[in-house]
Scaffold this motif. Sequence first.
Motif, PDB file in Angstrom:
ATOM      1  N   ASP A 101      56.928 -85.466   0.191  1.00 19.64           N
ATOM      2  CA  ASP A 101      55.628 -85.718   0.817  1.00 19.64           C
ATOM      3  C   ASP A 101      55.898 -86.428   2.137  1.00 19.64           C
ATOM      4  OD1 ASP A 101      54.264 -84.613  -1.270  1.00 19.64           O
ATOM      5  OD2 ASP A 101      53.806 -86.510  -2.250  1.00 19.64           O
ATOM      6  N   LYS A 102      55.295 -85.945   3.225  1.00 25.76           N
ATOM      7  CA  LYS A 102      55.637 -86.504   4.534  1.00 25.76           C
ATOM      8  C   LYS A 102      54.538 -86.283   5.546  1.00 25.76           C
ATOM      9  CE  LYS A 102      58.440 -82.385   4.797  1.00 25.76           C
ATOM     10  NZ  LYS A 102      59.792 -81.898   4.519  1.00 25.76           N
ATOM     11  N   ARG A 103      54.564 -87.158   6.535  1.00 28.99           N
ATOM     12  CA  ARG A 103      53.703 -87.042   7.706  1.00 28.99           C
ATOM     13  C   ARG A 103      54.588 -86.712   8.905  1.00 28.99           C
ATOM     14  NH1 ARG A 103      51.244 -91.635   5.079  1.00 28.99           N
ATOM     15  NH2 ARG A 103      52.834 -92.940   6.092  1.00 28.99           N
ATOM     16  N   LEU A 104      54.041 -85.944   9.827  1.00 27.14           N
ATOM     17  CA  LEU A 104      54.794 -85.555  11.018  1.00 27.14           C
ATOM     18  C   LEU A 104      54.206 -86.246  12.241  1.00 27.14           C
ATOM     19  CD1 LEU A 104      57.184 -83.671  11.589  1.00 27.14           C
ATOM     20  CD2 LEU A 104      55.545 -81.915  12.265  1.00 27.14           C
ATOM     21  N   ASN A 105      55.043 -86.970  12.964  1.00 28.07           N
ATOM     22  CA  ASN A 105      54.652 -87.642  14.199  1.00 28.07           C
ATOM     23  C   ASN A 105      55.285 -86.926  15.386  1.00 28.07           C
ATOM     24  OD1 ASN A 105      53.498 -89.639  12.468  1.00 28.07           O
ATOM     25  ND2 ASN A 105      55.524 -90.591  12.324  1.00 28.07           N
ATOM     26  N   ASP A 114      51.847 -86.990  31.996  1.00 29.66           N
ATOM     27  CA  ASP A 114      51.229 -87.585  30.808  1.00 29.66           C
ATOM     28  C   ASP A 114      52.271 -87.825  29.716  1.00 29.66           C
ATOM     29  OD1 ASP A 114      48.365 -87.917  29.383  1.00 29.66           O
ATOM     30  OD2 ASP A 114      49.766 -87.008  27.972  1.00 29.66           O
ATOM     31  N   LEU A 115      52.215 -89.003  29.102  1.00 26.20           N
ATOM     32  CA  LEU A 115      53.045 -89.357  27.943  1.00 26.20           C
ATOM     33  C   LEU A 115      52.128 -89.631  26.754  1.00 26.20           C
ATOM     34  CD1 LEU A 115      55.560 -91.814  29.643  1.00 26.20           C
ATOM     35  CD2 LEU A 115      56.031 -89.475  28.934  1.00 26.20           C
ATOM     36  N   ARG A 116      52.476 -89.073  25.594  1.00 27.32           N
ATOM     37  CA  ARG A 116      51.574 -89.207  24.434  1.00 27.32           C
ATOM     38  C   ARG A 116      52.379 -89.411  23.152  1.00 27.32           C
ATOM     39  NH1 ARG A 116      47.123 -84.607  23.580  1.00 27.32           N
ATOM     40  NH2 ARG A 116      46.405 -85.657  25.482  1.00 27.32           N
ATOM     41  N   TYR A 117      51.825 -90.250  22.267  1.00 28.10           N
ATOM     42  CA  TYR A 117      52.361 -90.380  20.911  1.00 28.10           C
ATOM     43  C   TYR A 117      51.279 -89.941  19.929  1.00 28.10           C
ATOM     44  CZ  TYR A 117      54.117 -92.328  16.564  1.00 28.10           C
ATOM     45  OH  TYR A 117      54.541 -92.473  15.269  1.00 28.10           O
ATOM     46  N   THR A 118      51.655 -89.042  19.025  1.00 22.67           N
ATOM     47  CA  THR A 118      50.734 -88.534  18.012  1.00 22.67           C
ATOM     48  C   THR A 118      51.245 -88.946  16.639  1.00 22.67           C
ATOM     49  OG1 THR A 118      50.177 -86.612  19.384  1.00 22.67           O
ATOM     50  CG2 THR A 118      49.680 -86.466  17.042  1.00 22.67           C
ATOM     51  N   ALA A 119      50.404 -89.627  15.891  1.00 26.51           N
ATOM     52  CA  ALA A 119      50.780 -90.113  14.563  1.00 26.51           C
ATOM     53  C   ALA A 119      50.029 -89.309  13.497  1.00 26.51           C
ATOM     54  CB  ALA A 119      50.442 -91.598  14.419  1.00 26.51           C
ATOM     55  N   SER A 148      57.190 -80.783  26.922  1.00 22.79           N
ATOM     56  CA  SER A 148      58.082 -80.750  25.765  1.00 22.79           C
ATOM     57  C   SER A 148      57.727 -81.885  24.810  1.00 22.79           C
ATOM     58  CB  SER A 148      59.541 -80.864  26.199  1.00 22.79           C
ATOM     59  OG  SER A 148      59.757 -82.086  26.880  1.00 22.79           O
ATOM     60  N   ASN A 149      58.241 -81.785  23.571  1.00 21.91           N
ATOM     61  CA  ASN A 149      57.929 -82.806  22.576  1.00 21.91           C
ATOM     62  C   ASN A 149      59.120 -83.040  21.658  1.00 21.91           C
ATOM     63  OD1 ASN A 149      57.619 -81.065  20.053  1.00 21.91           O
ATOM     64  ND2 ASN A 149      56.136 -80.088  21.430  1.00 21.91           N
ATOM     65  N   LEU A 150      59.079 -84.168  20.969  1.00 22.86           N
ATOM     66  CA  LEU A 150      60.105 -84.539  19.999  1.00 22.86           C
ATOM     67  C   LEU A 150      59.391 -85.056  18.752  1.00 22.86           C
ATOM     68  CD1 LEU A 150      63.189 -84.970  19.491  1.00 22.86           C
ATOM     69  CD2 LEU A 150      62.827 -87.339  20.237  1.00 22.86           C
ATOM     70  N   SER A 151      59.700 -84.465  17.599  1.00 25.26           N
ATOM     71  CA  SER A 151      59.015 -84.818  16.357  1.00 25.26           C
ATOM     72  C   SER A 151      59.815 -85.821  15.539  1.00 25.26           C
ATOM     73  CB  SER A 151      58.767 -83.563  15.510  1.00 25.26           C
ATOM     74  OG  SER A 151      57.901 -82.671  16.187  1.00 25.26           O
ATOM     75  N   THR A 152      59.103 -86.652  14.790  1.00 27.21           N
ATOM     76  CA  THR A 152      59.715 -87.567  13.824  1.00 27.21           C
ATOM     77  C   THR A 152      58.969 -87.437  12.500  1.00 27.21           C
ATOM     78  OG1 THR A 152      58.300 -89.445  14.418  1.00 27.21           O
ATOM     79  CG2 THR A 152      60.358 -89.178  15.652  1.00 27.21           C
ATOM     80  N   VAL A 153      59.623 -87.829  11.407  1.00 26.85           N
ATOM     81  CA  VAL A 153      59.051 -87.653  10.070  1.00 26.85           C
ATOM     82  C   VAL A 153      58.925 -89.009   9.374  1.00 26.85           C
ATOM     83  CG1 VAL A 153      59.410 -86.629   7.785  1.00 26.85           C
ATOM     84  CG2 VAL A 153      59.980 -85.321   9.846  1.00 26.85           C
ATOM     85  N   GLN A 164      54.787 -75.967  19.536  1.00 27.52           N
ATOM     86  CA  GLN A 164      55.924 -75.553  18.718  1.00 27.52           C
ATOM     87  C   GLN A 164      56.753 -76.814  18.480  1.00 27.52           C
ATOM     88  OE1 GLN A 164      59.607 -74.697  19.641  1.00 27.52           O
ATOM     89  NE2 GLN A 164      59.793 -74.358  17.452  1.00 27.52           N
ATOM     90  N   ARG A 165      56.893 -77.236  17.202  1.00 29.69           N
ATOM     91  CA  ARG A 165      57.554 -78.488  16.853  1.00 29.69           C
ATOM     92  C   ARG A 165      58.632 -78.228  15.805  1.00 29.69           C
ATOM     93  NH1 ARG A 165      51.729 -81.557  16.454  1.00 29.69           N
ATOM     94  NH2 ARG A 165      51.410 -81.799  18.703  1.00 29.69           N
ATOM     95  N   ASN A 166      59.704 -79.016  15.886  1.00 29.46           N
ATOM     96  CA  ASN A 166      60.846 -78.803  15.000  1.00 29.46           C
ATOM     97  C   ASN A 166      61.404 -80.137  14.510  1.00 29.46           C
ATOM     98  OD1 ASN A 166      60.881 -75.981  16.102  1.00 29.46           O
ATOM     99  ND2 ASN A 166      61.683 -77.018  17.909  1.00 29.46           N
ATOM    100  N   TYR A 167      62.003 -80.109  13.348  1.00 25.36           N
ATOM    101  CA  TYR A 167      62.766 -81.252  12.867  1.00 25.36           C
ATOM    102  C   TYR A 167      63.849 -80.737  11.918  1.00 25.36           C
ATOM    103  CZ  TYR A 167      60.170 -80.980   8.448  1.00 25.36           C
ATOM    104  OH  TYR A 167      59.647 -80.550   7.257  1.00 25.36           O
ATOM    105  N   THR A 168      64.877 -81.543  11.702  1.00 23.32           N
ATOM    106  CA  THR A 168      65.945 -81.176  10.783  1.00 23.32           C
ATOM    107  C   THR A 168      66.056 -82.212   9.666  1.00 23.32           C
ATOM    108  OG1 THR A 168      67.629 -82.351  12.063  1.00 23.32           O
ATOM    109  CG2 THR A 168      67.251 -80.031  12.617  1.00 23.32           C
ATOM    110  N   TYR A 169      66.657 -81.775   8.575  1.00 21.03           N
ATOM    111  CA  TYR A 169      66.831 -82.604   7.379  1.00 21.03           C
ATOM    112  C   TYR A 169      68.238 -82.361   6.849  1.00 21.03           C
ATOM    113  CZ  TYR A 169      66.389 -83.480   2.291  1.00 21.03           C
ATOM    114  OH  TYR A 169      66.576 -83.887   0.986  1.00 21.03           O
TER     115      TYR A 169
END
Length: 362
Positions: A327-331, A295-300, A129-134, A182-187
């Motif tokens: 304009d944004k980057r997804l981590n 495994d634990l991973r951070y993707t920038a 599973s994953n958790l996205s940040t903006v 499959q990644r999600n975020y809310t605004y």
Amino acid sequence: MFGRVLFTTFLFYTFISIGQLAYSQSCGETLNIARESFNAGHLYEIPSILKPCLDNGFNKDQRIEAYWLLTRTYLFIDDPISAEDSYLKLLKQDPEYIIDPERDPIDVVYLSRKFKTTPIFVLYAKIGSNLSTVDVIHNYGVDNTSTSAEKYKGKLGFQFGAGGEINANDNISLGLELNFFQRNYTYSNILFNSDNQTFQENRTGIDIPLFLKYRWDFVKIRPYVYAGVGLNYLLSAKGTVKLIDRVGSDEEDLTEIPVTGPEVDLKPIRKKINKFAHFGAGVNYRFGYNYLVVDLRYTAGLSNIITEDEQYSNSALLYKYGFVDDDKRLNNFSFSVGFVKPLYKARKIKKASVKGFFSRIF
């Protein structure tokens, strides 16, 4: 008639099983005789004693012990070529065989240093599973963006995939993966000081990370760290938008008008390919000759996920919901578990004629 055939078949397999058991016990006695001959110093007869059961009869553990006994025998009678051959056959039976310098004879310790058992290639599959940040690069909107109350929040998604590594030595490897995500975020935001706006993006795509890994070996447990770069390819991006339009002159007596609609296709205003950097850590736990991995991973994200030229092109987002993409980057933070399959190939170390990465491997 059928019962007679069944009974005959049963007797046939019973006799075979009894014969195999007797032969196995016979080979167990053969191994005992070889041990006694070794302890008594009758070294030259040991190869001929073990040969019949090595050809057909020993189980895996007996075969490993037999090759160990042959290795020591050939070293004692000064036949280094046969000793190397026996030790290589031992490693093919048990690629993870470990020599203990404090317990094992010194001549075997020196012999073991002539061989390499590190798998050349390692294959694995993972799911998690994953958790996205903006990260907002630049803020856009239909009202005064300097007083924007926008907030981004990550949501859980999932990923699965497979990869492979090529080992440079016992500690360092180069890896490449192919992962579906499959990644999600809310605004959320407040427009014109009263209208509540919410937005959720659901993205699916493929990650292709390349990385360099360093690992430690504690026999059963092998922790590691890694870092690298990669690309992801966007397959789909869907947006769910909702606007609560508050209408009226009195702030305490506003009429709320919900504005909703079907999912919006965001792919035309999203970049198809994005760059990222990533680093992580994990641990392999050995069972048999394979491993379980956590495994634990951070993707920038390294690039803007928005197609700037299309930022105002979706009329439904702009005029119906009053929404303009920043304009944004997804981590992304991810957690995965999986199965690791090393492709073992025990081999004697040869002096490389050409120095470099591949010569050290092969």
